[in-house]
Design a protein around this motif. Sequence first.
Motif, PDB file in Angstrom:
ATOM      1  N   LEU A 173       0.839  -1.183   0.000  1.00  0.00           N
ATOM      2  CA  LEU A 173       0.000   0.000   0.000  1.00  0.00           C
ATOM      3  C   LEU A 173       0.879   1.240   0.000  1.00  0.00           C
ATOM      4  O   LEU A 173       2.095   1.153   0.198  1.00  0.00           O
ATOM      5  CB  LEU A 173      -0.943   0.017   1.203  1.00  0.00           C
ATOM      6  CG  LEU A 173      -0.283   0.064   2.586  1.00  0.00           C
ATOM      7  CD1 LEU A 173      -0.985   1.086   3.460  1.00  0.00           C
ATOM      8  CD2 LEU A 173      -0.369  -1.311   3.253  1.00  0.00           C
ATOM      9  N   ASP A 174       0.251   2.374  -0.205  1.00  0.00           N
ATOM     10  CA  ASP A 174       0.942   3.657  -0.228  1.00  0.00           C
ATOM     11  C   ASP A 174       0.918   4.226   1.193  1.00  0.00           C
ATOM     12  O   ASP A 174      -0.096   4.762   1.639  1.00  0.00           O
ATOM     13  CB  ASP A 174       0.230   4.594  -1.204  1.00  0.00           C
ATOM     14  CG  ASP A 174       0.907   5.947  -1.324  1.00  0.00           C
ATOM     15  OD1 ASP A 174       1.739   6.291  -0.450  1.00  0.00           O
ATOM     16  OD2 ASP A 174       0.575   6.682  -2.281  1.00  0.00           O
ATOM     17  N   HIS A 175       2.020   4.103   1.916  1.00  0.00           N
ATOM     18  CA  HIS A 175       2.054   4.545   3.307  1.00  0.00           C
ATOM     19  C   HIS A 175       2.065   6.066   3.432  1.00  0.00           C
ATOM     20  O   HIS A 175       1.675   6.600   4.473  1.00  0.00           O
ATOM     21  CB  HIS A 175       3.261   3.931   4.027  1.00  0.00           C
ATOM     22  CG  HIS A 175       3.046   2.493   4.392  1.00  0.00           C
ATOM     23  ND1 HIS A 175       2.477   2.105   5.572  1.00  0.00           N
ATOM     24  CD2 HIS A 175       3.303   1.352   3.703  1.00  0.00           C
ATOM     25  CE1 HIS A 175       2.394   0.790   5.630  1.00  0.00           C
ATOM     26  NE2 HIS A 175       2.885   0.308   4.501  1.00  0.00           N
ATOM     27  N   HIS A 176       2.499   6.766   2.392  1.00  0.00           N
ATOM     28  CA  HIS A 176       2.407   8.225   2.410  1.00  0.00           C
ATOM     29  C   HIS A 176       0.939   8.632   2.485  1.00  0.00           C
ATOM     30  O   HIS A 176       0.548   9.479   3.304  1.00  0.00           O
ATOM     31  CB  HIS A 176       3.064   8.806   1.156  1.00  0.00           C
ATOM     32  CG  HIS A 176       3.170  10.301   1.141  1.00  0.00           C
ATOM     33  ND1 HIS A 176       2.093  11.112   0.810  1.00  0.00           N
ATOM     34  CD2 HIS A 176       4.200  11.141   1.413  1.00  0.00           C
ATOM     35  CE1 HIS A 176       2.465  12.382   0.874  1.00  0.00           C
ATOM     36  NE2 HIS A 176       3.737  12.432   1.236  1.00  0.00           N
ATOM     37  N   ALA A 177       0.108   8.008   1.644  1.00  0.00           N
ATOM     38  CA  ALA A 177      -1.327   8.279   1.682  1.00  0.00           C
ATOM     39  C   ALA A 177      -1.936   7.833   3.008  1.00  0.00           C
ATOM     40  O   ALA A 177      -2.859   8.478   3.520  1.00  0.00           O
ATOM     41  CB  ALA A 177      -2.027   7.568   0.522  1.00  0.00           C
ATOM     42  N   ALA A 178      -1.407   6.740   3.576  1.00  0.00           N
ATOM     43  CA  ALA A 178      -1.925   6.233   4.855  1.00  0.00           C
ATOM     44  C   ALA A 178      -1.553   7.138   6.022  1.00  0.00           C
ATOM     45  O   ALA A 178      -2.060   6.954   7.130  1.00  0.00           O
ATOM     46  CB  ALA A 178      -1.403   4.814   5.109  1.00  0.00           C
ATOM     47  N   GLY A 179      -0.667   8.106   5.795  1.00  0.00           N
ATOM     48  CA  GLY A 179      -0.377   9.126   6.787  1.00  0.00           C
ATOM     49  C   GLY A 179      -1.143  10.404   6.521  1.00  0.00           C
ATOM     50  O   GLY A 179      -1.598  11.079   7.446  1.00  0.00           O
ATOM     51  N   ALA A 180      -1.323  10.720   5.239  1.00  0.00           N
ATOM     52  CA  ALA A 180      -1.985  11.974   4.875  1.00  0.00           C
ATOM     53  C   ALA A 180      -3.491  11.917   5.107  1.00  0.00           C
ATOM     54  O   ALA A 180      -4.087  12.863   5.654  1.00  0.00           O
ATOM     55  CB  ALA A 180      -1.690  12.310   3.409  1.00  0.00           C
ATOM     56  N   GLU A 181      -4.134  10.833   4.695  1.00  0.00           N
ATOM     57  CA  GLU A 181      -5.590  10.769   4.761  1.00  0.00           C
ATOM     58  C   GLU A 181      -6.136  10.788   6.190  1.00  0.00           C
ATOM     59  O   GLU A 181      -7.111  11.496   6.470  1.00  0.00           O
ATOM     60  CB  GLU A 181      -6.104   9.550   3.997  1.00  0.00           C
ATOM     61  CG  GLU A 181      -5.983   9.669   2.491  1.00  0.00           C
ATOM     62  CD  GLU A 181      -6.650  10.919   1.946  1.00  0.00           C
ATOM     63  OE1 GLU A 181      -7.786  11.216   2.366  1.00  0.00           O
ATOM     64  OE2 GLU A 181      -6.022  11.616   1.131  1.00  0.00           O
ATOM     65  N   PRO A 182      -5.554  10.027   7.144  1.00  0.00           N
ATOM     66  CA  PRO A 182      -6.045  10.141   8.522  1.00  0.00           C
ATOM     67  C   PRO A 182      -5.839  11.545   9.103  1.00  0.00           C
ATOM     68  O   PRO A 182      -6.659  12.008   9.912  1.00  0.00           O
ATOM     69  CB  PRO A 182      -5.207   9.103   9.280  1.00  0.00           C
ATOM     70  CG  PRO A 182      -4.770   8.136   8.237  1.00  0.00           C
ATOM     71  CD  PRO A 182      -4.562   8.957   7.008  1.00  0.00           C
TER      72      PRO A 182
END
Length: 345
Positions: A173-182
């Motif tokens: 998965l895209d962990h950058h997105a998993a930090g930005a979205e939350p």
Amino acid sequence: MRAAVERGRKARRGAHVKLSDVAKKVGVSPITISRALRNPEIVSEDLRQTILRTVDEMGYIPNLAARALAGLHNGIIGVITPALHQHGFAGLMIGIEDCLRATEFRVQYSSTLHHADGEAGELRSFLTQKPAGVIIAGAESYRDLLPLIENATCPIAHITDLSQEPARLVVGLDHHAAGAEPTRFLLSRGYERIGFIGRGTDIRSRRRKEGYQAAMREAGRFDLDLAIGGNEGSSTGLGRELFARLLQRVPDIDAVFAQSDDLALGVLIECTARGIRVPEDVGICGFNDLEFSAFTQPTLTTVQIPRYEIGYRVADMLLRAVRDEPPGEDKVDCGFSIIPRGSTR
């Protein structure tokens, strides 16, 4: 006691039982026994059960080293992980095991304990044993791994952040997105001074931290003082400690994005001890959606990673490669979900 003695006798007998002995007992050729043990689906159900029962009764133990010396793989799927002991890996492991349980392959694990300099050594050790395949479940760096991967005689599949180097046999998965979205989720609920708590030393945590920082910059809320971390493994105690230190640094903090549910639980406990209301005074979002997060008071908002699906799909992808079957997809993004609960407005 008698059963233990019988098992011991069977084990001693197994050391001397040959494949030809099993074949003679069943009444088929040794090659049929060998093929049936490697690929159970190629023989009938009745013959398969007869072979398995005879193998068990005679205590036959396949010689994996001999198989490897003969030019075949040793029947092992190696799995290299940075954190075999952590809760988050359990779902991955169950997915891998469920996918491979009905096959002729067995799984062997190795943990690097987040030491990037040990990853190449672990892979090299597996490759010298001629495994059927290897799953690298979360490498920190591919700098030293790529030469080994390129020269490997078996397929190697990967669980990665999708920004990393492997281009095929990849699930992640895209962990950058998993930090930005939350972070954007917390901002959308009216929180402004959002802290970031995490270990921060592995690539996945670093990417999530970068995503958090990008979202805070977009909102005009970025402040270096809002992020804090430690080198220890994630734990409830560390969550309490880091949040206490963050409060000293930024007394007006009104939300926390914690990089594990263990850390988030520590924040919740520290809030309770200080009389800080959750979610009114401080909102909390964890990561991983561990079982207890749905049973705290209040329940924990968190980020759900489909760990079982990731484990199952990477094992299936590797299995197809071992059997020279089309992989379906070379690179799979399993994504993530935000689970809103009582710890946020």
